[in-house]
Design an enzyme around this catalytic site. Sequence first.
Site, PDB file in Angstrom:
ATOM      1  N   HIS A 148     -25.023   2.274 -30.626  1.00 28.13           N
ATOM      2  CA  HIS A 148     -24.961   2.709 -29.218  1.00 28.13           C
ATOM      3  C   HIS A 148     -25.964   1.888 -28.421  1.00 28.13           C
ATOM      4  CE1 HIS A 148     -25.368   5.159 -25.637  1.00 28.13           C
ATOM      5  NE2 HIS A 148     -24.210   5.689 -25.948  1.00 28.13           N
ATOM      6  N   GLY A 157     -23.993   6.974 -18.120  1.00 26.76           N
ATOM      7  CA  GLY A 157     -24.856   7.965 -17.484  1.00 26.76           C
ATOM      8  C   GLY A 157     -25.161   7.667 -16.027  1.00 26.76           C
ATOM      9  N   SER A 204     -19.469   7.220 -18.170  1.00 26.17           N
ATOM     10  CA  SER A 204     -19.193   8.095 -17.024  1.00 26.17           C
ATOM     11  C   SER A 204     -17.744   8.597 -16.985  1.00 26.17           C
ATOM     12  CB  SER A 204     -19.585   7.414 -15.714  1.00 26.17           C
ATOM     13  OG  SER A 204     -20.984   7.154 -15.710  1.00 26.17           O
ATOM     14  N   ASN A 213     -20.567  12.732 -27.288  1.00 24.68           N
ATOM     15  CA  ASN A 213     -21.877  12.284 -27.766  1.00 24.68           C
ATOM     16  C   ASN A 213     -22.928  13.113 -27.020  1.00 24.68           C
ATOM     17  OD1 ASN A 213     -24.217  10.931 -28.399  1.00 24.68           O
ATOM     18  ND2 ASN A 213     -23.651   9.004 -27.383  1.00 24.68           N
ATOM     19  N   GLU A 243     -18.448   0.301 -24.210  1.00 24.68           N
ATOM     20  CA  GLU A 243     -19.228   1.043 -23.231  1.00 24.68           C
ATOM     21  C   GLU A 243     -20.051   0.060 -22.402  1.00 24.68           C
ATOM     22  OE1 GLU A 243     -19.938   5.344 -24.647  1.00 24.68           O
ATOM     23  OE2 GLU A 243     -21.455   4.126 -25.581  1.00 24.68           O
ATOM     24  N   GLU A 260     -28.050   2.696 -26.305  1.00 21.64           N
ATOM     25  CA  GLU A 260     -29.390   3.299 -26.227  1.00 21.64           C
ATOM     26  C   GLU A 260     -30.196   2.981 -27.489  1.00 21.64           C
ATOM     27  OE1 GLU A 260     -27.973   7.209 -25.164  1.00 21.64           O
ATOM     28  OE2 GLU A 260     -27.372   6.404 -23.218  1.00 21.64           O
ATOM     29  N   LYS A 291     -26.010  13.286 -27.472  1.00 17.59           N
ATOM     30  CA  LYS A 291     -27.310  12.591 -27.367  1.00 17.59           C
ATOM     31  C   LYS A 291     -28.457  13.553 -27.707  1.00 17.59           C
ATOM     32  CE  LYS A 291     -25.229   9.312 -24.225  1.00 17.59           C
ATOM     33  NZ  LYS A 291     -25.355   8.386 -23.116  1.00 17.59           N
TER      34      LYS A 291
HETATM   35  P1  PGA Z   1     -21.850   8.979 -20.324  1.00 19.96           P
HETATM   36  O1  PGA Z   1     -22.299   8.426 -21.761  1.00 19.96           O
HETATM   37  O2  PGA Z   1     -20.486   9.587 -20.497  1.00 19.96           O
HETATM   38  O3  PGA Z   1     -22.887   9.997 -19.959  1.00 19.96           O
HETATM   39  O4  PGA Z   1     -21.824   7.824 -19.400  1.00 19.96           O
HETATM   40  C1  PGA Z   1     -21.382   7.768 -22.595  1.00 19.96           C
HETATM   41  C2  PGA Z   1     -22.095   7.339 -23.866  1.00 19.96           C
HETATM   42  O5  PGA Z   1     -23.228   6.890 -23.791  1.00 19.96           O
HETATM   43  O6  PGA Z   1     -21.525   7.432 -24.966  1.00 19.96           O
END
Ligand code: PGA
Length: 256
Positions: free
Chosen positions: A111, A187, A219, A20, A181, A113, A22
């Site tokens: 997601h 992140g 992560s 992803n 997640e 976010e 982003k």
């Molecule tokens: P990350 O993000 O690997 O940077 O923690 C995962 C995601 O949001 O899909």
Amino acid sequence: MSVLAKEQEEAFMKKLIAGNWKMNGDIDEARTLIADIVNGLYAREELLDTCKFLVCPPLLHIASVRHALVGYPKISIGGQDCSESENGAHTGDVSASMLLDAGCTYVIVGHSERRTDHKESDSQVKAKAQQALANDLKPIICVGETLEQREAGDALSVVEAQLKGSLPDEGQWGEIIIAYEPVWAIGTGKVASLDDIAEMHAHIRAIVGARVRILYGGSMKPDNAKEILAVANVDGGLIGGASLKAVDFIGIGRAA
Ligand code: PGA
């Protein structure tokens, strides 16, 4: 082993490694990243036989990535979101059919976010997943608890409620994928413990059944991927930060 467990094991022997990207990178960076991923993966074709790879670039870079993937069909493209509506007066949105037309076969929906930044509700996420299925895209439906919810001991019930509200109506499932997640792990460099991952994935499995792939995200990196991907009911990973570096993304595939 039960028939269902056997079916599941066979179906998910290949882990899905999904990147992803982003809202990162310009078109040149997207071209470089996908070229590095193609070169790295096609130089080790055994990896392409043991895992499925998916990249979800920013919307505006999908065309460039698709162009770079001509002749490399073992890497799939996905969108990061789609509209809950079919088409029409929805300024700034993109429909599932447009993603399909642009070469996508998957789309991430719900997601954390998007749930936070755009206040997306479970019922909107469900409508997005249904749009995806109606347009031959595989929705990756994201769920996960916040740190406060985990500390209050509510992680399992929160995720269960999110799932029940976000899943398409049964009978219309087609190929759906769940991504667990934990919000506090995205992140941040913090990863859920293997026991917590195992517990949550078993809980999700009990709700969605044997035929639905369940990814872990939060992560994931080459150095923790092996142990996470070995946990029961973890059928792949949804990777943010580490998917922006070809060596790390491929490294997670190697760990699988
Ligand atoms: P990350 O993000 O690997 O940077 O923690 C995962 C995601 O949001 O899909």
